[in-house]
Design an enzyme around this catalytic site. Structure first.
Site, short mmCIF file in Angstrom:
data_model
loop_
_atom_site.label_atom_id
_atom_site.label_comp_id
_atom_site.label_asym_id
_atom_site.label_seq_id
_atom_site.Cartn_x
_atom_site.Cartn_y
_atom_site.Cartn_z
CG PHE A 1 39.82 42.07 41.48
CD1 PHE A 1 38.77 41.25 41.81
CD2 PHE A 1 39.55 43.26 40.80
CE1 PHE A 1 37.45 41.59 41.49
CE2 PHE A 1 38.24 43.62 40.48
CZ PHE A 1 37.19 42.78 40.82
N GLY A 2 40.74 40.06 38.88
CA GLY A 2 40.48 40.28 37.46
C GLY A 2 39.05 40.73 37.23
CE1 TYR A 3 39.20 46.22 34.55
CE2 TYR A 3 40.66 45.51 36.30
CZ TYR A 3 40.43 46.29 35.20
OH TYR A 3 41.41 47.14 34.73
CD GLU B 1 45.82 41.93 31.75
OE1 GLU B 1 45.34 43.03 31.41
OE2 GLU B 1 45.27 40.85 31.49
#
Length: 241
Positions: free
Chosen positions: A45-47, A124
């Site tokens: 999941f990327g935000y 990241e």
């Protein structure tokens, strides 16, 4: 506004796959995500920048949200969107019981799994200061079934690049003057706001849009100041005496 989905970003040789930790608000179906082995397929999941530039090969992607977190521009960035002298501001997640954060989940399978995790560990964790957790991802589709267990990267206050809260105006002012290897910090903010506006029009993100509004209000003032300085410099000065 159409955006280029892929921006070049140099990435050194990645270290081994990062360890996984459980999320306090979302866990595995058994309630214990810590130490759990991720079975294929893996969802990530990327935000933040991952919503428009994942940087790795994937099988499919879904727009959706996770519960229990708010998105905040509280993480400093001295590589991708800033420098050591002028750190940029990028997003992380803050635990917030009644909130949800929208983004994109990517499905990776087979050889894509190791390649994507190694790449994201460098992008990241090593260069960004983010830790990994498992959360429940809810796809946007109306016919979606059960939530999907997904990996997410979150920067905590314990990492050295964490900047913490600031007013929307101060965050916007910092973003305006920051840029790094992946581009200007302004681009990061505007692309994220565009994603929310076009792909999640029903969702609210007051923090994000307040910073965007503050930045837009500052830019004309900045342009006017620079223009005035150029005009002043071009005016012939009268000699004294």
């Amino acid at each position: 506004m159409k955006r280029d989905p892929q921006l070049p970003e140099e990435s050194p040789e990645p270290p081994p796959r990062p360890p996984l930790s459980s999320s306090s608000s979302s866990s595995s179906p058994a309630g214990q995500a810590e130490g759990a082995e991720l079975a294929a397929p893996v969802w990530i999941f990327g935000y933040g920048s991952l919503v428009w530039r994942p940087g790795f090969e994937f099988t499919s992607r879904k727009v959706g949200f996770i519960r229990g977190y708010s998105r905040r521009f509280w993480q400093g960035d001295t590589f991708h969107r800033g420098s050591e002298k002028m750190p940029g501001r990028v997003v992380t997640l803050l635990e917030d019981c009644g909130a949800c954060t929208w983004g994109v989940a990517y499905e990776v399978r087979g050889e894509q799994i190791a390649a994507s995790l190694e790449y994201l560990n460098m992008r990241e964790a090593v260069l960004g200061g983010y830790d990994t957790k498992l959360v429940k991802f809810h796809p946007q589709e109306k016919d979606a079934e059960e939530p999907i267990l997904a990996l997410v990267y979150i920067a905590t206050p314990q990492n050295p690049s964490y900047l913490g809260p600031a007013s929307e105006e101060d965050i916007a002012a910092q973003i305006i003057v920051s840029s790094g290897c992946a581009g200007h910090n302004i681009e990061y903010l505007l692309r994220l706001a565009d994603f929310m506006r076009y792909f999640c029009p029903q969702a609210e993100d007051k923090h994000l849009f307040s910073i965007e509004e503050a930045l837009i209000s500052i830019l004309p003032c900045l342009y006017y100041t620079e223009e005035s300085l150029e005009e002043t410099a071009s005016v012939p000065q009268k000699s004294k005496g």
